[in-house]
Design a protein around this motif. Structure first.
Motif, PDB file in Angstrom:
ATOM      1  N   ILE A   1       0.699  -1.218   0.058  1.00 17.15           N
ATOM      2  CA  ILE A   1      -0.172  -0.085  -0.140  1.00 17.15           C
ATOM      3  C   ILE A   1       1.000   1.326  -0.038  1.00 17.15           C
ATOM      4  CG2 ILE A   1      -1.515   1.398   1.438  1.00 17.15           C
ATOM      5  CD1 ILE A   1      -2.730  -1.357   2.349  1.00 17.15           C
ATOM      6  N   GLY A   2       1.994   1.264   0.807  1.00 13.61           N
ATOM      7  CA  GLY A   2       2.870   2.277   0.799  1.00 13.61           C
ATOM      8  C   GLY A   2       3.471   2.482  -0.557  1.00 13.61           C
ATOM      9  N   ASP A   3       3.901   1.410  -1.166  1.00 10.49           N
ATOM     10  CA  ASP A   3       4.527   1.411  -2.580  1.00 10.49           C
ATOM     11  C   ASP A   3       3.484   2.118  -3.619  1.00 10.49           C
ATOM     12  OD1 ASP A   3       6.853   0.491  -1.569  1.00 10.49           O
ATOM     13  OD2 ASP A   3       6.536  -1.549  -2.162  1.00 10.49           O
ATOM     14  N   ARG A   4       2.413   1.606  -3.252  1.00 13.71           N
ATOM     15  CA  ARG A   4       1.356   2.187  -4.281  1.00 13.71           C
ATOM     16  C   ARG A   4       1.114   3.839  -4.180  1.00 13.71           C
ATOM     17  NH1 ARG A   4      -3.737  -0.387  -5.854  1.00 13.71           N
ATOM     18  NH2 ARG A   4      -5.166   1.029  -6.449  1.00 13.71           N
TER      19      ARG A   4
ATOM     20  N   VAL B   1      -5.508   4.913   9.813  1.00 11.62           N
ATOM     21  CA  VAL B   1      -4.144   5.488   9.511  1.00 11.62           C
ATOM     22  C   VAL B   1      -4.113   5.094   7.851  1.00 11.62           C
ATOM     23  CG1 VAL B   1      -1.964   4.862   9.734  1.00 11.62           C
ATOM     24  CG2 VAL B   1      -3.291   5.261  11.497  1.00 11.62           C
ATOM     25  N   VAL B   2      -4.538   4.028   7.445  1.00  6.51           N
ATOM     26  CA  VAL B   2      -4.487   3.788   6.009  1.00  6.51           C
ATOM     27  C   VAL B   2      -5.163   4.769   5.125  1.00  6.51           C
ATOM     28  CG1 VAL B   2      -4.923   2.118   4.078  1.00  6.51           C
ATOM     29  CG2 VAL B   2      -3.862   1.284   6.523  1.00  6.51           C
ATOM     30  N   ASP B   3      -6.551   5.039   5.473  1.00  2.00           N
ATOM     31  CA  ASP B   3      -7.169   5.870   4.820  1.00  2.00           C
ATOM     32  C   ASP B   3      -6.450   7.242   4.888  1.00  2.00           C
ATOM     33  OD1 ASP B   3      -9.106   4.194   3.985  1.00  2.00           O
ATOM     34  OD2 ASP B   3     -10.551   4.780   5.479  1.00  2.00           O
ATOM     35  N   GLY B   4      -5.707   7.746   5.819  1.00  2.00           N
ATOM     36  CA  GLY B   4      -5.105   9.132   5.969  1.00  2.00           C
ATOM     37  C   GLY B   4      -3.932   8.893   5.010  1.00  2.00           C
ATOM     38  N   ALA B   5      -3.344   7.816   4.963  1.00  2.49           N
ATOM     39  CA  ALA B   5      -1.994   7.501   4.245  1.00  2.49           C
ATOM     40  C   ALA B   5      -2.397   7.657   2.775  1.00  2.49           C
ATOM     41  CB  ALA B   5      -1.268   6.356   4.361  1.00  2.49           C
TER      42      ALA B   5
ATOM     43  N   HIS C   1       5.794  11.648   1.357  1.00  2.00           N
ATOM     44  CA  HIS C   1       6.987  11.019   0.670  1.00  2.00           C
ATOM     45  C   HIS C   1       8.333  11.497   1.228  1.00  2.00           C
ATOM     46  CE1 HIS C   1       4.499  10.588  -3.514  1.00  2.00           C
ATOM     47  NE2 HIS C   1       4.307   9.859  -2.429  1.00  2.00           N
ATOM     48  N   GLY C   2       8.262  12.437   2.033  1.00  3.67           N
ATOM     49  CA  GLY C   2       9.814  12.642   2.589  1.00  3.67           C
ATOM     50  C   GLY C   2       9.987  11.499   3.411  1.00  3.67           C
ATOM     51  N   GLU C   3       9.222  11.101   4.421  1.00  3.00           N
ATOM     52  CA  GLU C   3       9.390  10.006   5.073  1.00  3.00           C
ATOM     53  C   GLU C   3       9.367   8.604   4.349  1.00  3.00           C
ATOM     54  OE1 GLU C   3       7.851   8.045   9.239  1.00  3.00           O
ATOM     55  OE2 GLU C   3       7.129  10.021   8.656  1.00  3.00           O
ATOM     56  N   GLY C   4       8.042   8.360   3.493  1.00  2.00           N
ATOM     57  CA  GLY C   4       7.912   7.291   2.896  1.00  2.00           C
ATOM     58  C   GLY C   4       6.717   6.859   3.276  1.00  2.00           C
ATOM     59  N   PRO C   5       5.673   6.749   2.436  1.00  7.22           N
ATOM     60  CA  PRO C   5       4.266   6.161   2.894  1.00  7.22           C
ATOM     61  C   PRO C   5       4.630   4.676   3.540  1.00  7.22           C
ATOM     62  CG  PRO C   5       4.025   6.991   1.016  1.00  7.22           C
ATOM     63  CD  PRO C   5       5.706   6.892   1.079  1.00  7.22           C
ATOM     64  N   ALA C   6       5.260   3.954   2.999  1.00  4.88           N
ATOM     65  CA  ALA C   6       5.361   2.573   3.925  1.00  4.88           C
ATOM     66  C   ALA C   6       5.956   2.703   5.117  1.00  4.88           C
ATOM     67  CB  ALA C   6       6.257   1.744   2.999  1.00  4.88           C
ATOM     68  N   ARG C   7       7.022   3.448   5.296  1.00  2.40           N
ATOM     69  CA  ARG C   7       7.609   3.483   6.658  1.00  2.40           C
ATOM     70  C   ARG C   7       6.653   4.168   7.519  1.00  2.40           C
ATOM     71  NH1 ARG C   7      13.371   6.474   6.832  1.00  2.40           N
ATOM     72  NH2 ARG C   7      13.694   4.498   5.652  1.00  2.40           N
TER      73      ARG C   7
ATOM     74  N   HIS D   1       4.164   1.473   8.558  1.00  2.00           N
ATOM     75  CA  HIS D   1       4.813   0.309   9.523  1.00  2.00           C
ATOM     76  C   HIS D   1       4.961   1.351  10.936  1.00  2.00           C
ATOM     77  CE1 HIS D   1       6.482  -1.621   5.845  1.00  2.00           C
ATOM     78  NE2 HIS D   1       5.500  -2.575   6.268  1.00  2.00           N
ATOM     79  N   SER D   2       5.329   2.392  10.966  1.00  2.00           N
ATOM     80  CA  SER D   2       5.432   3.023  12.102  1.00  2.00           C
ATOM     81  C   SER D   2       4.170   3.076  12.958  1.00  2.00           C
ATOM     82  CB  SER D   2       6.216   4.555  11.844  1.00  2.00           C
ATOM     83  OG  SER D   2       6.118   5.030  13.121  1.00  2.00           O
ATOM     84  N   PHE D   3       3.074   3.459  12.373  1.00  2.00           N
ATOM     85  CA  PHE D   3       1.849   3.538  13.004  1.00  2.00           C
ATOM     86  C   PHE D   3       1.692   2.226  13.626  1.00  2.00           C
ATOM     87  CE2 PHE D   3       1.165   8.056  12.156  1.00  2.00           C
ATOM     88  CZ  PHE D   3       0.215   8.406  13.148  1.00  2.00           C
ATOM     89  N   ALA D   4       1.548   1.162  12.550  1.00  2.00           N
ATOM     90  CA  ALA D   4       1.123  -0.087  13.098  1.00  2.00           C
ATOM     91  C   ALA D   4       2.116  -0.585  14.297  1.00  2.00           C
ATOM     92  CB  ALA D   4       1.417  -1.073  11.870  1.00  2.00           C
TER      93      ALA D   4
END
Length: 200
Positions: free
Chosen positions: A104-107, A169-173, A181-187, A190-193
């Motif tokens: 999802i982050g890569d998407r 959290v996923v909806d917000g991302a 994009h600075g931090e990276g969506p996937a990171r 994962h951090s919130f999870a």
């Protein structure tokens, strides 16, 4: 000042029915995603696809039907990807959750990403009975259900609570992907999870 008229579409009469419908759906989808459904009229879809308006209405009786078909296609693609990831991690819910959040982050990070189509287009309509709102609501409910299933296999104390928070959290991302994009969506996901799992 009057707007210049769109060129008349010249329909390919030799194209199979399925190809015509697919071309209409693909063309409309690209326009809807880039411009929003309010800004895109049927005439523009007809002009860009090269399909006659009468043919468009045979496949999609109204613009709302075309919008709904586009969103359902996006929904199917999303869950097909989810199912492929789930199949790669049988009996390993922690690894599956990590992998789901990764794709999802890569998407979100892919070039040309403009947000979740279900969320974007549903926001254009205030009427809860509009097809776009219904598809978006069903998508959110399915996301919570699937996250809840993972949480139950992980034996979390409050699987429904985790699923609700993680889905938000996923909806917000998905909605604010560019800002992440600075931090990276996937990171970010994962951090919130990890935070939610630690709190549970």
């Amino acid at each position: 000042m009057s707007r210049p008229s769109l060129p008349l579409a010249r329909e390919r009469t030799d194209a199979p029915v399925t190809d015509v419908r697919e071309r209409l759906l693909r063309t409309a989808g690209e326009l809807f995603y880039r411009e929003g459904t309010r800004a895109v009229g049927v005439d523009l879809v007809v002009a860009r696809s090269g399909v006659a308006k009468t043919t468009l209405y045979r496949h999609f009786p109204s613009k709302d039907d075309l919008i709904e078909a586009f969103l359902r296609r996006e929904d199917e693609d999303f869950w097909q990807q989810w199912d492929q990831v789930a199949a790669a991690h049988p009996g390993a819910p922690e690894q599956e959750l990590e992998a789901q959040l990764q794709w999802i982050g890569d998407r979100i990070a892919r070039p040309g990403y403009r947000g979740c189509p279900q969320i974007n287009i549903a926001a254009e309509y205030s009427n809860e009975s509009h097809p776009a709102r219904k598809v978006a609501a069903a998508h959110k409910a399915e996301l919570r259900r699937r996250l809840g299933t993972i949480a139950r296999v992980m034996n979390l104390t409050d699987p429904d609570g985790f699923a609700l928070k993680m889905s938000i959290v996923v909806d917000g991302a998905l909605s604010s992907g560019r800002a992440l994009h600075g931090e990276g969506p996937a990171r970010f996901l994962h951090s919130f999870a990890r935070t939610l799992l630690g709190a549970g």
